[in-house]
Scaffold this motif. Structure first.
Motif, PDB file in Angstrom:
ATOM      1  N   ARG A 152      79.734  70.041  48.358  1.00  0.00           N
ATOM      2  CA  ARG A 152      79.725  69.449  49.816  1.00  0.00           C
ATOM      3  C   ARG A 152      79.002  68.151  50.050  1.00  0.00           C
ATOM      4  NH1 ARG A 152      77.205  71.722  55.288  1.00  0.00           N
ATOM      5  NH2 ARG A 152      78.277  70.314  56.856  1.00  0.00           N
ATOM      6  N   ALA A 153      77.833  67.993  49.398  1.00  0.00           N
ATOM      7  CA  ALA A 153      77.204  66.793  49.604  1.00  0.00           C
ATOM      8  C   ALA A 153      77.703  65.621  48.835  1.00  0.00           C
ATOM      9  CB  ALA A 153      75.834  67.046  48.846  1.00  0.00           C
ATOM     10  N   ARG A 154      78.505  65.945  47.652  1.00  0.00           N
ATOM     11  CA  ARG A 154      79.193  64.715  47.115  1.00  0.00           C
ATOM     12  C   ARG A 154      80.316  64.338  47.941  1.00  0.00           C
ATOM     13  NH1 ARG A 154      82.489  65.270  41.325  1.00  0.00           N
ATOM     14  NH2 ARG A 154      82.132  63.144  40.603  1.00  0.00           N
ATOM     15  N   ARG A 155      80.880  65.279  48.626  1.00  0.00           N
ATOM     16  CA  ARG A 155      82.236  64.973  49.234  1.00  0.00           C
ATOM     17  C   ARG A 155      81.714  64.185  50.725  1.00  0.00           C
ATOM     18  NH1 ARG A 155      83.873  69.534  49.353  1.00  0.00           N
ATOM     19  NH2 ARG A 155      83.232  70.289  51.581  1.00  0.00           N
ATOM     20  N   GLU A 156      80.752  64.774  51.553  1.00  0.00           N
ATOM     21  CA  GLU A 156      80.396  64.384  52.906  1.00  0.00           C
ATOM     22  C   GLU A 156      78.966  63.503  52.833  1.00  0.00           C
ATOM     23  OE1 GLU A 156      80.302  67.564  55.729  1.00  0.00           O
ATOM     24  OE2 GLU A 156      81.630  68.935  54.421  1.00  0.00           O
ATOM     25  N   ILE A 157      78.323  63.398  51.942  1.00  0.00           N
ATOM     26  CA  ILE A 157      77.333  62.735  52.059  1.00  0.00           C
ATOM     27  C   ILE A 157      77.379  61.482  51.046  1.00  0.00           C
ATOM     28  CG2 ILE A 157      74.628  62.430  51.780  1.00  0.00           C
ATOM     29  CD1 ILE A 157      74.404  65.301  52.705  1.00  0.00           C
ATOM     30  N   GLY A 158      77.860  61.809  49.775  1.00  0.00           N
ATOM     31  CA  GLY A 158      77.830  60.911  48.457  1.00  0.00           C
ATOM     32  C   GLY A 158      76.740  60.919  47.837  1.00  0.00           C
ATOM     33  N   MET A 159      76.952  60.844  46.364  1.00  0.00           N
ATOM     34  CA  MET A 159      75.826  60.854  45.653  1.00  0.00           C
ATOM     35  C   MET A 159      75.970  59.894  44.235  1.00  0.00           C
ATOM     36  SD  MET A 159      75.819  64.615  44.013  1.00  0.00           S
ATOM     37  CE  MET A 159      75.548  65.314  45.689  1.00  0.00           C
ATOM     38  N   HIS A 160      75.196  59.518  43.595  1.00  0.00           N
ATOM     39  CA  HIS A 160      75.339  58.512  42.176  1.00  0.00           C
ATOM     40  C   HIS A 160      75.988  59.930  41.203  1.00  0.00           C
ATOM     41  CE1 HIS A 160      74.126  56.784  38.777  1.00  0.00           C
ATOM     42  NE2 HIS A 160      74.033  55.574  39.430  1.00  0.00           N
ATOM     43  N   ASP A 161      76.490  59.485  40.484  1.00  0.00           N
ATOM     44  CA  ASP A 161      77.085  60.352  39.421  1.00  0.00           C
ATOM     45  C   ASP A 161      76.096  61.038  38.560  1.00  0.00           C
ATOM     46  OD1 ASP A 161      79.581  59.909  39.937  1.00  0.00           O
ATOM     47  OD2 ASP A 161      80.063  58.445  38.235  1.00  0.00           O
ATOM     48  N   SER A 162      74.845  60.664  38.436  1.00  0.00           N
ATOM     49  CA  SER A 162      73.755  61.235  37.650  1.00  0.00           C
ATOM     50  C   SER A 162      73.349  62.389  38.471  1.00  0.00           C
ATOM     51  CB  SER A 162      72.678  60.181  37.494  1.00  0.00           C
ATOM     52  OG  SER A 162      72.022  59.516  38.701  1.00  0.00           O
TER      53      SER A 162
ATOM     54  N   ALA B  27      65.875  68.517  47.216  1.00  0.00           N
ATOM     55  CA  ALA B  27      65.537  68.705  48.556  1.00  0.00           C
ATOM     56  C   ALA B  27      65.824  67.722  49.606  1.00  0.00           C
ATOM     57  CB  ALA B  27      63.750  68.756  48.954  1.00  0.00           C
ATOM     58  N   PRO B  28      66.151  66.529  49.215  1.00  0.00           N
ATOM     59  CA  PRO B  28      67.055  65.456  50.216  1.00  0.00           C
ATOM     60  C   PRO B  28      68.428  65.899  50.383  1.00  0.00           C
ATOM     61  CG  PRO B  28      65.554  64.135  48.769  1.00  0.00           C
ATOM     62  CD  PRO B  28      65.595  65.563  47.962  1.00  0.00           C
ATOM     63  N   MET B  29      69.080  66.393  49.280  1.00  0.00           N
ATOM     64  CA  MET B  29      70.374  66.951  49.376  1.00  0.00           C
ATOM     65  C   MET B  29      70.440  67.980  50.582  1.00  0.00           C
ATOM     66  SD  MET B  29      73.043  68.471  46.857  1.00  0.00           S
ATOM     67  CE  MET B  29      72.417  70.050  46.977  1.00  0.00           C
ATOM     68  N   PHE B  30      69.519  69.070  50.340  1.00  0.00           N
ATOM     69  CA  PHE B  30      69.536  70.016  51.098  1.00  0.00           C
ATOM     70  C   PHE B  30      69.319  69.837  52.783  1.00  0.00           C
ATOM     71  CE2 PHE B  30      67.581  72.486  47.156  1.00  0.00           C
ATOM     72  CZ  PHE B  30      69.006  72.632  46.761  1.00  0.00           C
ATOM     73  N   LEU B  31      68.316  69.054  53.021  1.00  0.00           N
ATOM     74  CA  LEU B  31      68.049  68.468  54.073  1.00  0.00           C
ATOM     75  C   LEU B  31      69.170  67.832  54.794  1.00  0.00           C
ATOM     76  CD1 LEU B  31      64.237  67.495  53.712  1.00  0.00           C
ATOM     77  CD2 LEU B  31      65.029  69.579  54.860  1.00  0.00           C
ATOM     78  N   GLY B  32      69.965  66.905  54.045  1.00  0.00           N
ATOM     79  CA  GLY B  32      70.817  66.193  54.576  1.00  0.00           C
ATOM     80  C   GLY B  32      72.121  67.064  54.978  1.00  0.00           C
ATOM     81  N   LEU B  33      72.382  68.116  54.341  1.00  0.00           N
ATOM     82  CA  LEU B  33      73.294  69.274  54.660  1.00  0.00           C
ATOM     83  C   LEU B  33      72.894  69.757  56.154  1.00  0.00           C
ATOM     84  CD1 LEU B  33      74.416  70.621  51.192  1.00  0.00           C
ATOM     85  CD2 LEU B  33      75.772  69.005  52.547  1.00  0.00           C
ATOM     86  N   LEU B  34      71.577  70.006  55.971  1.00  0.00           N
ATOM     87  CA  LEU B  34      71.122  70.632  57.270  1.00  0.00           C
ATOM     88  C   LEU B  34      71.259  69.747  58.296  1.00  0.00           C
ATOM     89  CD1 LEU B  34      67.842  72.729  56.180  1.00  0.00           C
ATOM     90  CD2 LEU B  34      69.973  73.684  57.147  1.00  0.00           C
ATOM     91  N   GLY B  35      70.892  68.612  58.084  1.00  0.00           N
ATOM     92  CA  GLY B  35      71.285  67.430  59.004  1.00  0.00           C
ATOM     93  C   GLY B  35      72.546  67.582  59.709  1.00  0.00           C
ATOM     94  N   LEU B  36      73.712  67.308  58.661  1.00  0.00           N
ATOM     95  CA  LEU B  36      74.898  67.393  59.170  1.00  0.00           C
ATOM     96  C   LEU B  36      75.132  68.875  60.057  1.00  0.00           C
ATOM     97  CD1 LEU B  36      76.896  66.636  55.671  1.00  0.00           C
ATOM     98  CD2 LEU B  36      76.825  65.148  57.968  1.00  0.00           C
ATOM     99  N   ASP B  37      74.915  69.979  59.775  1.00  0.00           N
ATOM    100  CA  ASP B  37      74.972  71.196  60.606  1.00  0.00           C
ATOM    101  C   ASP B  37      74.335  71.285  61.938  1.00  0.00           C
ATOM    102  OD1 ASP B  37      76.611  72.044  58.408  1.00  0.00           O
ATOM    103  OD2 ASP B  37      75.128  73.269  57.501  1.00  0.00           O
ATOM    104  N   SER B  38      73.087  70.513  61.767  1.00  0.00           N
ATOM    105  CA  SER B  38      72.291  70.604  63.162  1.00  0.00           C
ATOM    106  C   SER B  38      72.333  69.306  63.840  1.00  0.00           C
ATOM    107  CB  SER B  38      70.753  70.834  62.749  1.00  0.00           C
ATOM    108  OG  SER B  38      70.363  70.152  61.653  1.00  0.00           O
ATOM    109  N   GLU B  39      73.384  68.471  63.504  1.00  0.00           N
ATOM    110  CA  GLU B  39      73.303  67.149  64.244  1.00  0.00           C
ATOM    111  C   GLU B  39      72.004  66.260  64.230  1.00  0.00           C
ATOM    112  OE1 GLU B  39      75.367  67.619  68.201  1.00  0.00           O
ATOM    113  OE2 GLU B  39      76.445  69.281  67.255  1.00  0.00           O
ATOM    114  N   GLN B  40      71.454  66.006  63.255  1.00  0.00           N
ATOM    115  CA  GLN B  40      70.119  65.386  62.790  1.00  0.00           C
ATOM    116  C   GLN B  40      70.538  64.376  61.962  1.00  0.00           C
ATOM    117  OE1 GLN B  40      67.186  65.969  64.030  1.00  0.00           O
ATOM    118  NE2 GLN B  40      67.163  68.020  65.002  1.00  0.00           N
ATOM    119  N   PRO B  41      71.238  63.006  62.388  1.00  0.00           N
ATOM    120  CA  PRO B  41      71.716  61.855  61.562  1.00  0.00           C
ATOM    121  C   PRO B  41      70.643  61.397  60.872  1.00  0.00           C
ATOM    122  CG  PRO B  41      71.783  61.563  63.930  1.00  0.00           C
ATOM    123  CD  PRO B  41      71.485  62.913  63.903  1.00  0.00           C
TER     124      PRO B  41
END
Length: 304
Positions: free
Chosen positions: A166-176, A274-288
């Motif tokens: 989901r993070a790769r799809r909705e936030i984006g990430m470097h291949d590494s 952890a930044p990925m986990f927080l980013g997904l929580l940000g999506l779910d809780s409307e914390q841009p």
């Protein structure tokens, strides 16, 4: 996310539930993602905490968290909230003793510390480890019966895989980062053999301390679940200097916690993601803000 209630609306809401608050005593705390929080004093001089759910999904979980508090209250050597009012629109309880070990400034997202971040007091480290060990050794049947999420070891890995995709799809990430996450998933040594009861968000802001740094209370059980024991260490330790992870693990083992060979590497991977986990929580809780922080962190190559 619903708009925060005004002080006048909060006072009226409390009054409808039988709390007679002193006008002018209401002090908002806007750091919470899930609840609008306010401190207030009743006319008989008792300090109370008011929590108003910010989203319908949080309101739906109130009864679950209340049941869990009843379970953990007898397990731990520190206080947990005693919800005297619990409805879909308001949770309220007498304020616990102590102050958060760290408090986040809403405007800057920086932490103000009441204990030493570089070298936290021995008593804090010892009690933090004891709390985790007691939770992780507790029978999970009673906790699972409260309705909290329950993930088997296989389910834990599936959840991470789903979040990575989901993070790769909705936030984006470097291949590494993608490749690192897949390597973690495929390394059996780095995953637990059993699931345990977790607080789920054991960062310093949820630990209440006295003037000596002793933990006297533990807040916010909204994210409790049965799952990966390594997950508990991520928020519990990543705000401190990295050297303190070894201190916590040593104390955790002394208190009976299971330090299996891959645990430390599991935690280190969790901290990295952890930044990925927080980013997904940000999506779910409307914390841009947290989504953007995750996007920035994951756009750069993984350090390894």
């Amino acid at each position: 996310m619903t708009n925060p209630l005004s002080p006048e609306s909060l006072l009226a809401l409390a009054a409808r539930h039988g709390l007679d608050l002193v006008e002018g005593s209401l002090r908002p705390d806007n750091t919470g993602w899930d609840f609008q929080v306010a401190h207030a004093i009743t006319k008989d001089g008792v300090a109370w905490i008011l929590r108003v759910p910010r989203r319908p999904d949080i309101a739906e979980g109130i009864d679950v968290e209340a049941r869990l508090l009843d379970v953990v209250r007898g397990l731990l050597p520190v206080a947990v909230p005693d919800w005297r009012i619990r409805t879909r629109d308001l949770v309220a309880y007498p304020r616990l003793a102590g102050e958060p070990a760290a408090t986040e400034a809403v405007a800057t997202r920086t932490l103000s510390w009441r204990i030493d971040r570089v070298d936290p007091p021995d008593v804090y480290v010892e009690q933090l480890a004891e709390i985790m060990a007691r939770l992780h050794q507790a029978p999970i049947d009673a906790a699972a019966a409260t309705g909290i999420p329950v993930r088997t070891p296989a389910g834990v890995r599936l959840t991470f895989s789903t979040r990575l995709e989901r993070a790769r799809r909705e936030i984006g990430m470097h291949d590494s980062w993608w490749n690192r996450g897949r390597r973690w998933l495929e390394d059996d040594r780095l995953w637990p053999a059993r699931s345990v009861l977790l607080h789920g968000d054991l960062h310093p802001g949820h630990t209440l301390v006295d003037g000596t740094g002793s933990i006297v209370g533990l807040l916010d059980w909204t994210d409790a679940e049965v799952g990966d024991p390594g997950q508990e260490f991520i928020e519990a330790t990543r705000k401190f200097e990295p050297k303190n992870l070894a201190r916590v693990l040593d104390a955790y083992q002394r208190h009976g916690g299971d330090v299996w060979p891959g645990l430390r590497a599991n935690i280190e991977e969790g901290v990295a993601f952890a930044p990925m986990f927080l980013g997904l929580l940000g999506l779910d809780s409307e914390q841009p803000h947290y989504v953007e922080r995750a996007r920035t962190a994951l756009a750069a190559p993984s350090p390894r």
